[in-house]
Design a protein around this motif. Structure first.
Motif, PDB file in Angstrom:
ATOM      1  N   LYS A   4       0.833  -1.205   0.000  1.00 40.72           N
ATOM      2  CA  LYS A   4       0.000   0.000   0.000  1.00 40.72           C
ATOM      3  C   LYS A   4       0.865   1.252   0.000  1.00 40.72           C
ATOM      4  N   LYS A   5       1.952   1.216   0.769  1.00 38.63           N
ATOM      5  CA  LYS A   5       2.856   2.367   0.837  1.00 38.63           C
ATOM      6  C   LYS A   5       3.502   2.616  -0.525  1.00 38.63           C
ATOM      7  N   ILE A   6       3.931   1.552  -1.185  1.00 41.92           N
ATOM      8  CA  ILE A   6       4.542   1.679  -2.513  1.00 41.92           C
ATOM      9  C   ILE A   6       3.537   2.272  -3.493  1.00 41.92           C
ATOM     10  N   ILE A   7       2.305   1.779  -3.444  1.00 39.43           N
ATOM     11  CA  ILE A   7       1.268   2.305  -4.342  1.00 39.43           C
ATOM     12  C   ILE A   7       1.007   3.780  -4.040  1.00 39.43           C
ATOM     13  N   ALA A   8       0.923   4.137  -2.763  1.00 39.78           N
ATOM     14  CA  ALA A   8       0.668   5.534  -2.387  1.00 39.78           C
ATOM     15  C   ALA A   8       1.785   6.444  -2.882  1.00 39.78           C
ATOM     16  N   VAL A  65      10.785  23.969  -5.337  1.00 42.36           N
ATOM     17  CA  VAL A  65       9.544  23.538  -5.984  1.00 42.36           C
ATOM     18  C   VAL A  65       8.600  24.731  -6.129  1.00 42.36           C
ATOM     19  N   SER A  66       7.892  24.795  -7.257  1.00 35.10           N
ATOM     20  CA  SER A  66       6.945  25.886  -7.487  1.00 35.10           C
ATOM     21  C   SER A  66       5.805  25.811  -6.480  1.00 35.10           C
ATOM     22  N   GLU A  67       5.192  26.950  -6.214  1.00 37.50           N
ATOM     23  CA  GLU A  67       4.110  27.035  -5.231  1.00 37.50           C
ATOM     24  C   GLU A  67       2.986  26.040  -5.520  1.00 37.50           C
ATOM     25  N   ASN A  68       2.679  25.808  -6.799  1.00 38.96           N
ATOM     26  CA  ASN A  68       1.584  24.911  -7.181  1.00 38.96           C
ATOM     27  C   ASN A  68       1.812  23.474  -6.750  1.00 38.96           C
ATOM     28  N   PHE A  69       3.067  23.092  -6.516  1.00 32.35           N
ATOM     29  CA  PHE A  69       3.386  21.691  -6.224  1.00 32.35           C
ATOM     30  C   PHE A  69       3.958  21.469  -4.833  1.00 32.35           C
ATOM     31  N   LYS A  70       4.089  22.540  -4.054  1.00 34.98           N
ATOM     32  CA  LYS A  70       4.716  22.403  -2.728  1.00 34.98           C
ATOM     33  C   LYS A  70       4.011  21.384  -1.841  1.00 34.98           C
ATOM     34  N   ASP A  71       2.680  21.253  -1.964  1.00 31.96           N
ATOM     35  CA  ASP A  71       1.969  20.294  -1.118  1.00 31.96           C
ATOM     36  C   ASP A  71       2.157  18.855  -1.604  1.00 31.96           C
ATOM     37  N   LYS A  72       2.462  18.661  -2.893  1.00 33.42           N
ATOM     38  CA  LYS A  72       2.619  17.320  -3.452  1.00 33.42           C
ATOM     39  C   LYS A  72       4.075  16.863  -3.492  1.00 33.42           C
ATOM     40  N   LEU A  73       4.981  17.805  -3.564  1.00 31.53           N
ATOM     41  CA  LEU A  73       6.404  17.471  -3.699  1.00 31.53           C
ATOM     42  C   LEU A  73       7.171  18.140  -2.563  1.00 31.53           C
ATOM     43  N   ASN A  74       7.070  17.549  -1.393  1.00 29.79           N
ATOM     44  CA  ASN A  74       7.774  18.094  -0.232  1.00 29.79           C
ATOM     45  C   ASN A  74       8.913  17.147   0.156  1.00 29.79           C
ATOM     46  N   ALA A  75       9.649  17.524   1.177  1.00 23.00           N
ATOM     47  CA  ALA A  75      10.827  16.748   1.578  1.00 23.00           C
ATOM     48  C   ALA A  75      10.457  15.318   1.969  1.00 23.00           C
ATOM     49  N   ASN A  76       9.314  15.122   2.618  1.00 26.17           N
ATOM     50  CA  ASN A  76       8.913  13.766   3.031  1.00 26.17           C
ATOM     51  C   ASN A  76       8.591  12.884   1.833  1.00 26.17           C
ATOM     52  N   VAL A  77       7.894  13.435   0.844  1.00 30.23           N
ATOM     53  CA  VAL A  77       7.574  12.681  -0.374  1.00 30.23           C
ATOM     54  C   VAL A  77       8.869  12.311  -1.090  1.00 30.23           C
ATOM     55  N   LEU A  78       9.783  13.264  -1.180  1.00 32.32           N
ATOM     56  CA  LEU A  78      11.071  13.003  -1.836  1.00 32.32           C
ATOM     57  C   LEU A  78      11.855  11.915  -1.103  1.00 32.32           C
ATOM     58  N   LYS A  79      11.883  11.999   0.219  1.00 26.91           N
ATOM     59  CA  LYS A  79      12.624  11.004   1.004  1.00 26.91           C
ATOM     60  C   LYS A  79      12.026   9.611   0.802  1.00 26.91           C
ATOM     61  N   ASN A  83      13.946   6.418  -0.854  1.00 31.92           N
ATOM     62  CA  ASN A  83      14.069   5.115  -0.180  1.00 31.92           C
ATOM     63  C   ASN A  83      13.517   3.983  -1.035  1.00 31.92           C
ATOM     64  N   GLN A  84      12.534   4.277  -1.878  1.00 30.63           N
ATOM     65  CA  GLN A  84      11.946   3.260  -2.755  1.00 30.63           C
ATOM     66  C   GLN A  84      12.840   2.931  -3.949  1.00 30.63           C
TER      67      GLN A  84
END
Length: 138
Positions: A4-8, A65-79, A83-84
């Motif tokens: 589920k995590k991989i899919i998310a 990251v541009s303002e439009n994507f800051k909520d989708k592409l943050n440091a946690n998503v990148l990390k 890791n994947q």
């Protein structure tokens, strides 16, 4: 649970692909880059992002990251994405090739990076303010 995590994470990364399919239909050389962009600046910016990625400087990438994507592409998503994808590739060797392509009013840089155990293809989009508006690795 792991599946589920991989899919998310996969879905989160896919959401970032705004119009990637628009540039997969033909060679980048058949399309004109918006004059607002410098090919050299795009390539240098993409290489900087890849260096930050390889050094796991996720906050530095998120800050670009541009303002439009800051909520989708943050440091946690990148990390999570790092890791994947990255541990199995091993140590970074070099960037083998980079190409630029238009993407509506943005520009894409596709870079192939060589690692100890394989290659990764980065697609990094930049808006006209040179902020990241697209980030994908395969």
């Amino acid at each position: 649970m792991m599946k589920k995590k991989i899919i998310a994470i996969g879905l989160a990364v896919l959401m970032l692909l705004t119009v990637l399919s628009a540039c997969s239909g033909g060679s980048a050389s058949n399309q004109k880059l918006d004059p607002a962009f410098s090919e050299d600046t795009l390539k240098q910016s993409a290489e900087k992002v890849i260096d930050e990625w390889n050094s796991q400087e996720f906050d530095a990438i998120a800050a670009e990251v541009s303002e439009n994507f800051k909520d989708k592409l943050n440091a946690n998503v990148l990390k999570d994405a790092w890791n994947q994808t990255m541990p199995k590739l091993g140590e970074f060797r070099s960037i083998k090739q980079t190409e630029t392509a238009p993407n509506n009013k943005s520009a894409l840089v596709v870079a192939v990076a060589e690692y100890e155990n394989g290659k990764a293809q980065f697609t990094i989009g930049f808006d006209q303010n040179m902020k990241i508006d697209n980030f994908f690795i395969k």
